[in-house]
Structure formats: structure tokens, C-alpha cells
Design a protein around this motif. Structure first.
Motif, short mmCIF file in Angstrom:
data_model
loop_
_atom_site.label_atom_id
_atom_site.label_comp_id
_atom_site.label_asym_id
_atom_site.label_seq_id
_atom_site.Cartn_x
_atom_site.Cartn_y
_atom_site.Cartn_z
N ALA A 130 -21.84 32.87 8.06
CA ALA A 130 -21.26 32.95 9.41
C ALA A 130 -19.76 32.66 9.38
O ALA A 130 -18.98 33.30 10.08
N ILE A 131 -19.34 31.71 8.55
CA ILE A 131 -17.92 31.41 8.43
C ILE A 131 -17.17 32.61 7.84
O ILE A 131 -16.11 32.99 8.33
N VAL A 132 -17.74 33.21 6.80
CA VAL A 132 -17.10 34.36 6.16
C VAL A 132 -16.93 35.52 7.16
O VAL A 132 -16.00 36.32 7.05
N CYS A 133 -17.80 35.59 8.14
CA CYS A 133 -17.70 36.65 9.16
C CYS A 133 -16.41 36.54 9.98
O CYS A 133 -16.06 37.47 10.70
N GLY A 134 -15.69 35.43 9.86
CA GLY A 134 -14.40 35.29 10.52
C GLY A 134 -13.31 36.14 9.89
O GLY A 134 -12.21 36.24 10.43
N ILE A 135 -13.61 36.75 8.75
CA ILE A 135 -12.66 37.69 8.16
C ILE A 135 -12.71 38.93 9.02
O ILE A 135 -13.74 39.58 9.11
N GLY A 136 -11.60 39.25 9.67
CA GLY A 136 -11.67 40.35 10.62
C GLY A 136 -10.41 41.18 10.69
O GLY A 136 -9.69 41.07 11.67
N PHE A 137 -10.13 41.94 9.68
CA PHE A 137 -8.90 42.73 9.72
C PHE A 137 -9.01 43.94 10.65
O PHE A 137 -8.38 43.99 11.69
N ILE A 177 -0.45 38.04 13.20
CA ILE A 177 -0.28 36.87 12.33
C ILE A 177 -1.51 35.96 12.44
O ILE A 177 -2.02 35.47 11.44
N GLY A 178 -1.99 35.78 13.67
CA GLY A 178 -3.20 34.98 13.89
C GLY A 178 -4.40 35.56 13.18
O GLY A 178 -5.23 34.83 12.63
N ILE A 179 -4.50 36.88 13.17
CA ILE A 179 -5.62 37.54 12.48
C ILE A 179 -5.55 37.26 10.98
O ILE A 179 -6.57 36.94 10.35
N LEU A 238 -11.27 33.46 15.35
CA LEU A 238 -11.89 33.97 14.13
C LEU A 238 -12.54 32.86 13.32
O LEU A 238 -13.66 33.02 12.82
N ILE A 239 -11.86 31.73 13.20
CA ILE A 239 -12.37 30.64 12.37
C ILE A 239 -13.57 29.94 13.02
O ILE A 239 -14.62 29.77 12.40
N LEU A 240 -13.41 29.52 14.26
CA LEU A 240 -14.46 28.74 14.93
C LEU A 240 -15.40 29.60 15.76
O LEU A 240 -16.62 29.39 15.74
N GLY A 241 -14.84 30.53 16.51
CA GLY A 241 -15.65 31.33 17.42
C GLY A 241 -16.69 32.17 16.71
O GLY A 241 -17.86 32.21 17.11
N LYS A 242 -16.26 32.85 15.67
CA LYS A 242 -17.21 33.71 14.94
C LYS A 242 -18.31 32.88 14.30
O LYS A 242 -19.49 33.23 14.41
N GLN A 243 -17.97 31.78 13.63
CA GLN A 243 -19.01 31.00 12.96
C GLN A 243 -19.97 30.39 13.96
O GLN A 243 -21.18 30.37 13.74
N PHE A 244 -19.45 29.90 15.08
CA PHE A 244 -20.33 29.30 16.10
C PHE A 244 -21.26 30.36 16.69
O PHE A 244 -22.46 30.15 16.80
#
Length: 140
Positions: free
Chosen positions: A82-89, A111-113, A46-52
Motif C-alpha cells: 500500500a505504501i509503494v502505491c504512493g509512487i504516482g508519476f 515537485i510534490g509528486i 501520495l505518501i499518507l493518503g494512498k497507503q491509508f
């Protein structure tokens, strides 16, 4: 009246509902759980993959002239978004229930989410605030 409730609903009620509806209990969570491979994998996804992925796609599409850069938008603002897009509930929780069998692994993914979403939100907010301040300094 509804205008006064809008921010409360968007920034408190809906996230709180999502959190409580996820069915995750943090009662037995210890510091060791934070380094569980599933927790790390989901969080980093979520943190790195989504933003990249999102930033790279926008960058390639803009540079190849398939899409236009949004008017009055800077690359730091695109990156912060793009970083904010890592929010993924919601979708992340749905995929986790499909990907992992019920039990410890599925709970670790949840928990990871939460960790990934919180860090993505905070990092994205910081980048967007800095980008805004840079933009306002340039226009003074």
C-alpha cells in the motif's frame, strides 16, 4: 537477451523517461519550495493518503470476507505494498495538469509528486524488506 534488458528497462529506463518527460525544471527550486502548501499537500497525499486508503480498503474487504487474503501474504506485506502505491508519476502528473493552471502552482504540484513518489518508494521498500526478514525468521 531480452531477459537481460528487462530489469534495466523496468527499473531505470522507464522511470528515467517518465521523469524527463514530466517537463519539470529543478533549476530554480530552493529549500523554501519544499514547504510550499501545494508541494506538502501533494506529497502527503501520495505518501499518507494512498497507503491509508489502499490498506484500509483491503483490510475492510478481507475482514468482511468480501475478498480473501492472498495466499502466503501477511498484513505487513499488504501494508508495504500500500505504501509503494504512493509512487504516482503518470496519472498524478495528468491530474495535476488538470487541477492546477499552468504556472507556479502546477510546477509545485509536480515537485510534490516527485517528492511523494520517492519517499513512498523508499518507505515501502523498507517495510517490505523488514516484512520479508520477519517472514524468513519465522520459517527457520
Amino acid at each position: 537477451w531480452t531477459d537481460k534488458l528487462k530489469n534495466w528497462v523496468n527499473f531505470l529506463i522507464i522511470p528515467l523517461f517518465s521523469f524527463l518527460n514530466a517537463g519539470v525544471s529543478f533549476a530554480d527550486v530552493s529549500a523554501d519550495h519544499l514547504f510550499h502548501p501545494v508541494v506538502l499537500g501533494v506529497s502527503l497525499g501520495l505518501i499518507l493518503g494512498k497507503q491509508f486508503g489502499i490498506f484500509s480498503a483491503v483490510f475492510v474487504l478481507v475482514k468482511s470476507k468480501i475478498i480473501k487474503m492472498p495466499t502466503n501474504t501477511t498484513w505487513p506485506e499488504v501494508y508495504g505494498t500500500a505504501i509503494v502505491c504512493g509512487i504516482g508519476f503518470t496519472m498524478s502528473l495528468f491530474v495535476a495538469t488538470l487541477a492546477f493552471p499552468p504556472g507556479v502552482t502546477q510546477e509545485m504540484s509536480k515537485i510534490g509528486i516527485f517528492i511523494g513518489s520517492i519517499i513512498s518508494g523508499l518507505l515501502g521498500a523498507i517495510v517490505l524488506i523488514v516484512a520479508y526478514k520477519i517472514r524468513t525468521l519465522k520459517h527457520k
